[in-house]
Design a protein around this motif. Structure first.
Motif, PDB file in Angstrom:
ATOM      1  N   ARG A 263       0.835  -1.201   0.000  1.00  0.00           N
ATOM      2  CA  ARG A 263       0.000   0.000   0.000  1.00  0.00           C
ATOM      3  C   ARG A 263       0.874   1.258   0.000  1.00  0.00           C
ATOM      4  NH1 ARG A 263      -4.187   0.703   4.761  1.00  0.00           N
ATOM      5  NH2 ARG A 263      -4.093  -1.525   4.448  1.00  0.00           N
ATOM      6  N   TRP A 264       1.942   1.250   0.798  1.00  0.00           N
ATOM      7  CA  TRP A 264       2.814   2.423   0.845  1.00  0.00           C
ATOM      8  C   TRP A 264       3.564   2.617  -0.472  1.00  0.00           C
ATOM      9  CZ3 TRP A 264       2.225   6.340   3.699  1.00  0.00           C
ATOM     10  CH2 TRP A 264       1.662   6.215   4.953  1.00  0.00           C
ATOM     11  N   LEU A 265       3.967   1.532  -1.105  1.00  0.00           N
ATOM     12  CA  LEU A 265       4.617   1.662  -2.409  1.00  0.00           C
ATOM     13  C   LEU A 265       3.666   2.256  -3.438  1.00  0.00           C
ATOM     14  CD1 LEU A 265       6.631  -1.667  -2.630  1.00  0.00           C
ATOM     15  CD2 LEU A 265       7.522   0.629  -2.302  1.00  0.00           C
ATOM     16  N   LEU A 266       2.423   1.849  -3.392  1.00  0.00           N
ATOM     17  CA  LEU A 266       1.421   2.403  -4.297  1.00  0.00           C
ATOM     18  C   LEU A 266       1.192   3.885  -4.020  1.00  0.00           C
ATOM     19  CD1 LEU A 266      -0.628   1.889  -6.550  1.00  0.00           C
ATOM     20  CD2 LEU A 266      -2.268   1.279  -4.784  1.00  0.00           C
ATOM     21  N   VAL A 267       1.128   4.251  -2.752  1.00  0.00           N
ATOM     22  CA  VAL A 267       0.939   5.658  -2.380  1.00  0.00           C
ATOM     23  C   VAL A 267       2.118   6.497  -2.845  1.00  0.00           C
ATOM     24  CG1 VAL A 267       0.833   7.231  -0.406  1.00  0.00           C
ATOM     25  CG2 VAL A 267      -0.596   5.188  -0.450  1.00  0.00           C
ATOM     26  N   ILE A 268       3.330   6.016  -2.651  1.00  0.00           N
ATOM     27  CA  ILE A 268       4.512   6.762  -3.082  1.00  0.00           C
ATOM     28  C   ILE A 268       4.554   6.879  -4.601  1.00  0.00           C
ATOM     29  CG2 ILE A 268       7.034   6.679  -3.191  1.00  0.00           C
ATOM     30  CD1 ILE A 268       6.971   5.607  -0.328  1.00  0.00           C
ATOM     31  N   PHE A 269       4.185   5.824  -5.314  1.00  0.00           N
ATOM     32  CA  PHE A 269       4.150   5.880  -6.776  1.00  0.00           C
ATOM     33  C   PHE A 269       3.148   6.928  -7.255  1.00  0.00           C
ATOM     34  CE2 PHE A 269       2.196   4.505 -10.769  1.00  0.00           C
ATOM     35  CZ  PHE A 269       3.292   4.575 -11.591  1.00  0.00           C
ATOM     36  N   ILE A 270       1.967   6.940  -6.678  1.00  0.00           N
ATOM     37  CA  ILE A 270       0.951   7.923  -7.059  1.00  0.00           C
ATOM     38  C   ILE A 270       1.420   9.333  -6.714  1.00  0.00           C
ATOM     39  CG2 ILE A 270      -1.394   8.734  -6.553  1.00  0.00           C
ATOM     40  CD1 ILE A 270      -2.180   5.765  -6.303  1.00  0.00           C
ATOM     41  N   ALA A 271       2.073   9.495  -5.567  1.00  0.00           N
ATOM     42  CA  ALA A 271       2.587  10.809  -5.174  1.00  0.00           C
ATOM     43  C   ALA A 271       3.654  11.289  -6.151  1.00  0.00           C
ATOM     44  CB  ALA A 271       3.142  10.754  -3.758  1.00  0.00           C
ATOM     45  N   VAL A 272       4.520  10.396  -6.607  1.00  0.00           N
ATOM     46  CA  VAL A 272       5.544  10.777  -7.593  1.00  0.00           C
ATOM     47  C   VAL A 272       4.891  11.233  -8.888  1.00  0.00           C
ATOM     48  CG1 VAL A 272       7.382   9.862  -9.068  1.00  0.00           C
ATOM     49  CG2 VAL A 272       7.410   9.380  -6.642  1.00  0.00           C
ATOM     50  N   VAL A 273       3.866  10.547  -9.325  1.00  0.00           N
ATOM     51  CA  VAL A 273       3.166  10.928 -10.561  1.00  0.00           C
ATOM     52  C   VAL A 273       2.505  12.297 -10.398  1.00  0.00           C
ATOM     53  CG1 VAL A 273       1.237  10.336 -12.077  1.00  0.00           C
ATOM     54  CG2 VAL A 273       2.825   8.570 -11.350  1.00  0.00           C
TER      55      VAL A 273
END
Length: 64
Positions: free
Chosen positions: A3-13
């Motif tokens: 979940r945190w990896l997904l959140v960080i990926f979305i934040a980078v985008v």
């Protein structure tokens, strides 16, 4: 963890698309933010800025 990896990926985008506006405040030029030019196009990956802003947002949400 996923979940945190997904959140960080979305934040980078999100931060990558908002980077021209955020550069006025100094975000996107921290050590750890990658910028390069490839075939005439500029690419930027604001990893350090994403972590900094995510931490600030987390702390604000935690204390509110």
């Amino acid at each position: 963890m996923i979940r945190w990896l997904l959140v960080i990926f979305i934040a980078v985008v999100v931060f990558s698309s908002a980077l021209p506006w955020l550069e006025k405040f100094g975000i996107g030029r921290l050590p750890g933010d990658l910028r390069f030019t490839l075939f005439g196009k500029k690419f930027s990956f604001p990893f350090a800025s994403t972590i900094l802003l995510s931490t600030v947002i987390f702390l604000l949400a935690r204390f509110l």
